[in-house]
Design a protein around this motif. Structure first.
Motif, PDB file in Angstrom:
ATOM      1  N   LEU A  21       0.812  -1.123   0.001  1.00  0.00           N
ATOM      2  CA  LEU A  21      -0.067   0.011   0.096  1.00  0.00           C
ATOM      3  C   LEU A  21       0.750   1.292   0.183  1.00  0.00           C
ATOM      4  O   LEU A  21       1.592   1.531   0.795  1.00  0.00           O
ATOM      5  CB  LEU A  21      -0.962   0.032   1.167  1.00  0.00           C
ATOM      6  N   PHE A 154      -5.201  -2.758   3.870  1.00  0.00           N
ATOM      7  CA  PHE A 154      -5.193  -3.136   2.307  1.00  0.00           C
ATOM      8  C   PHE A 154      -6.191  -3.373   1.570  1.00  0.00           C
ATOM      9  O   PHE A 154      -6.566  -3.014   0.544  1.00  0.00           O
ATOM     10  CB  PHE A 154      -3.807  -4.150   2.149  1.00  0.00           C
ATOM     11  N   TRP A 158      -7.889  -1.979  -1.479  1.00  0.00           N
ATOM     12  CA  TRP A 158      -8.389  -2.833  -2.655  1.00  0.00           C
ATOM     13  C   TRP A 158      -9.677  -2.961  -3.243  1.00  0.00           C
ATOM     14  O   TRP A 158      -9.932  -2.790  -4.493  1.00  0.00           O
ATOM     15  CB  TRP A 158      -7.814  -4.212  -2.423  1.00  0.00           C
TER      16      TRP A 158
END
Length: 170
Positions: A21, A154, A158
């Protein structure tokens, strides 16, 4: 961990997944590739980052899923435009999946204070940078609560982010 493993070592030990990230709008302002890009020099990213490209290819060929998400301010900075311009021919060509998320769409997400990699949902490598984007050092932890935070952060990014092929920077 007290030792400072290299990226090669971290990826060599990785068996399932490596996620990254990125949350800064500027990195390594003195990077020669970035400076060449700004000057209008044609960049062959594989040639310029051969070691990284080869590392990613070898890691993905072993069956490790590599995903990278970038949270960016819009309008984007020159540096992010540089990253965007080179992503398809470097990251994606090597086997990474890349998504982009406008910072405006990340306001309600719980995010760590620094960029990070998570390897196999068990180890986190934080990258520490100065205010102007110069790389300072890495910090490695296997602390379960920190790993859970980073994995959750994350995945939240995402899920909202736009695939590179569909993202158009503004």
């Amino acid at each position: 961990m007290t030792e400072r493993p290299t990226f090669d070592e971290l990826f060599a030990e990785c068996t399932r997944s490596a996620v990254h990230l990125e949350m800064r709008d500027m990195y390594t302002p003195d990077d020669p590739v970035y400076l060449d890009w700004k000057a209008g020099v044609h960049i062959d990213p594989v040639e310029r980052w051969r070691e990284w490209y080869d590392l990613v290819v070898a890691t993905v060929e072993r069956g490790v899923e590599m995903r990278r998400a970038r949270i960016v301010s819009e309008p984007i900075t020159d540096f992010i435009q540089h990253e965007y311009d080179l992503t398809a021919d470097l990251n994606i060509a090597a086997g990474e999946q890349v998504r982009w998320l406008s910072r405006r769409k990340a306001s309600d997400l719980a995010l760590p204070g620094n960029d990070f990699w998570v390897f196999d949902d068990r180890l986190v490598r934080f990258g520490h940078f100065s205010g102007d984007g110069a790389y300072l050092f890495q910090e490695i932890t296997e602390e379960p609560a920190v790993v859970r935070l980073c994995v959750s952060a994350f995945e939240s990014v995402w899920d909202r982010a736009v695939d590179h092929k569909d993202y158009r920077p503004s």
